[in-house]
Write a protein that holds these residues in place. Structure first.
Motif, short mmCIF file in Angstrom:
data_model
loop_
_atom_site.label_atom_id
_atom_site.label_comp_id
_atom_site.label_asym_id
_atom_site.label_seq_id
_atom_site.Cartn_x
_atom_site.Cartn_y
_atom_site.Cartn_z
N ASP A 112 5.12 5.73 0.16
CA ASP A 112 5.80 6.03 1.41
C ASP A 112 6.62 4.84 1.90
O ASP A 112 7.15 4.85 3.00
CB ASP A 112 4.80 6.48 2.47
N SER A 113 6.73 3.83 1.05
CA SER A 113 7.47 2.63 1.45
C SER A 113 8.69 2.42 0.58
O SER A 113 9.18 1.31 0.46
CB SER A 113 6.55 1.41 1.33
N LYS A 114 9.16 3.49 -0.05
CA LYS A 114 10.27 3.39 -1.00
C LYS A 114 11.56 2.96 -0.31
O LYS A 114 12.01 3.61 0.61
CB LYS A 114 10.46 4.74 -1.67
N LYS A 115 12.10 1.84 -0.74
CA LYS A 115 13.30 1.30 -0.12
C LYS A 115 14.51 1.33 -1.05
O LYS A 115 15.58 0.93 -0.70
CB LYS A 115 13.06 -0.16 0.33
N ARG A 116 14.30 1.76 -2.30
CA ARG A 116 15.40 1.79 -3.25
C ARG A 116 15.29 3.06 -4.08
O ARG A 116 14.27 3.74 -4.03
CB ARG A 116 15.38 0.54 -4.13
N ASP A 117 16.31 3.36 -4.85
CA ASP A 117 16.32 4.60 -5.62
C ASP A 117 15.35 4.60 -6.79
O ASP A 117 14.83 5.62 -7.17
CB ASP A 117 17.72 4.92 -6.13
N ALA A 118 15.11 3.42 -7.38
CA ALA A 118 14.22 3.35 -8.54
C ALA A 118 12.77 3.52 -8.10
O ALA A 118 12.33 2.94 -7.11
CB ALA A 118 14.39 2.02 -9.25
N ALA A 119 12.03 4.31 -8.86
CA ALA A 119 10.62 4.54 -8.55
C ALA A 119 9.78 3.33 -8.93
O ALA A 119 10.15 2.56 -9.83
CB ALA A 119 10.13 5.77 -9.30
N ASP A 120 8.66 3.15 -8.26
CA ASP A 120 7.73 2.07 -8.55
C ASP A 120 6.95 2.44 -9.81
O ASP A 120 6.05 3.28 -9.77
CB ASP A 120 6.80 1.86 -7.36
N GLN A 121 7.30 1.81 -10.94
CA GLN A 121 6.70 2.15 -12.24
C GLN A 121 5.18 2.00 -12.26
O GLN A 121 4.50 2.75 -12.93
CB GLN A 121 7.32 1.27 -13.33
N SER A 122 4.64 1.05 -11.51
CA SER A 122 3.19 0.82 -11.53
C SER A 122 2.43 2.02 -10.97
O SER A 122 1.28 2.25 -11.33
CB SER A 122 2.83 -0.45 -10.74
N LEU A 123 3.09 2.78 -10.10
CA LEU A 123 2.42 3.94 -9.52
C LEU A 123 2.24 5.07 -10.53
O LEU A 123 1.32 5.88 -10.40
CB LEU A 123 3.17 4.44 -8.29
N PHE A 124 3.09 5.14 -11.55
CA PHE A 124 2.94 6.16 -12.59
C PHE A 124 1.60 5.99 -13.29
O PHE A 124 0.85 6.94 -13.48
CB PHE A 124 4.06 6.11 -13.63
N GLY A 125 1.32 4.75 -13.69
CA GLY A 125 0.06 4.46 -14.38
C GLY A 125 -1.14 4.69 -13.48
O GLY A 125 -2.16 5.23 -13.90
N ALA A 126 -1.02 4.28 -12.21
CA ALA A 126 -2.11 4.48 -11.26
C ALA A 126 -2.38 5.98 -11.07
O ALA A 126 -3.53 6.41 -11.04
CB ALA A 126 -1.77 3.82 -9.93
N ALA A 127 -1.32 6.76 -10.96
CA ALA A 127 -1.47 8.21 -10.80
C ALA A 127 -2.16 8.81 -12.02
O ALA A 127 -3.06 9.65 -11.90
CB ALA A 127 -0.11 8.87 -10.58
N ALA A 128 -1.77 8.38 -13.22
CA ALA A 128 -2.36 8.89 -14.47
C ALA A 128 -3.84 8.52 -14.55
O ALA A 128 -4.68 9.35 -14.91
CB ALA A 128 -1.61 8.34 -15.67
N ARG A 129 -4.18 7.27 -14.23
CA ARG A 129 -5.58 6.84 -14.28
C ARG A 129 -6.44 7.64 -13.31
O ARG A 129 -7.55 8.05 -13.63
CB ARG A 129 -5.70 5.34 -14.00
N LYS A 130 -5.92 7.90 -12.11
CA LYS A 130 -6.68 8.67 -11.13
C LYS A 130 -6.80 10.14 -11.54
O LYS A 130 -7.81 10.78 -11.27
CB LYS A 130 -6.04 8.54 -9.75
N LEU A 131 -5.79 10.66 -12.23
CA LEU A 131 -5.86 12.04 -12.73
C LEU A 131 -6.96 12.19 -13.77
O LEU A 131 -7.58 13.25 -13.86
CB LEU A 131 -4.53 12.45 -13.38
N SER A 132 -7.23 11.13 -14.54
CA SER A 132 -8.22 11.21 -15.60
C SER A 132 -9.60 11.59 -15.07
O SER A 132 -10.40 12.22 -15.77
CB SER A 132 -8.30 9.90 -16.38
N ASP A 133 -9.89 11.25 -13.80
CA ASP A 133 -11.17 11.61 -13.20
C ASP A 133 -11.36 13.12 -13.14
O ASP A 133 -12.49 13.61 -13.11
CB ASP A 133 -11.28 11.06 -11.77
N TYR A 134 -10.27 13.86 -13.09
CA TYR A 134 -10.34 15.32 -12.94
C TYR A 134 -10.18 16.05 -14.27
O TYR A 134 -10.30 17.26 -14.34
CB TYR A 134 -9.28 15.80 -11.95
N LEU A 135 -9.89 15.31 -15.33
CA LEU A 135 -9.68 15.93 -16.63
C LEU A 135 -10.98 16.15 -17.40
O LEU A 135 -11.02 16.85 -18.38
CB LEU A 135 -8.74 15.06 -17.49
N LYS A 136 -12.03 15.53 -16.95
CA LYS A 136 -13.32 15.59 -17.67
C LYS A 136 -14.02 16.90 -17.42
O LYS A 136 -13.91 17.54 -16.43
CB LYS A 136 -14.20 14.43 -17.23
#
Length: 127
Positions: A103-127
């Motif tokens: 919610d703090s996006k100040k530029r057009d490019a996405a924060d790449q580190s959040l992609f990995g964080a989102a994927a890691r948190k999704l793994s909790d629900y894949l089991k």
């Protein structure tokens, strides 16, 4: 993580969209117009999938590692409304879980580190 720890955001004929409690808490504090627009895209997705949402509304951000030993990768998607990005992915056939928010996006490019964080948190629900 358990499904009962999720907040239901949109229920449609194609999907159900959830947010983790942490994402929902931050989402409640973002700009009202951005929040309303993002909810509109989530409801449309719940009803029809991504068929009627272009990349300015829902963008595939690639496949990212969940961090497990087997090297599992999951597709990460971003719901977008102005400077707001909500990241998540599909778990099973009809469940989309939002696991990260920017919610703090100040530029057009996405924060790449959040992609990995989102994927890691999704793994909790894949089991």
């Amino acid at each position: 993580m358990r499904m009962d720890e999720l907040v239901t955001v949109a229920v449609g004929k194609s999907f159900t969209v959830y947010m983790t409690r942490a994402v929902a808490k931050r989402f409640e504090k973002v700009d009202v117009k951005a929040r309303a627009r993002c909810l509109q895209w989530m409801k449309r997705f719940a009803d029809d999938g991504h068929e009627f949402l272009d990349e300015t509304k829902l963008k595939h951000e690639g496949r990212h590692s969940t961090g497990d030993k087997s090297g599992t990768k999951v597709a990460v998607w971003a719901f977008k409304a102005w400077q707001l990005r909500i990241y998540g992915g599909l778990v099973g056939e009809k469940t989309f879980i939002c696991t990260e928010i920017d919610d703090s996006k100040k530029r057009d490019a996405a924060d790449q580190s959040l992609f990995g964080a989102a994927a890691r948190k999704l793994s909790d629900y894949l089991k």
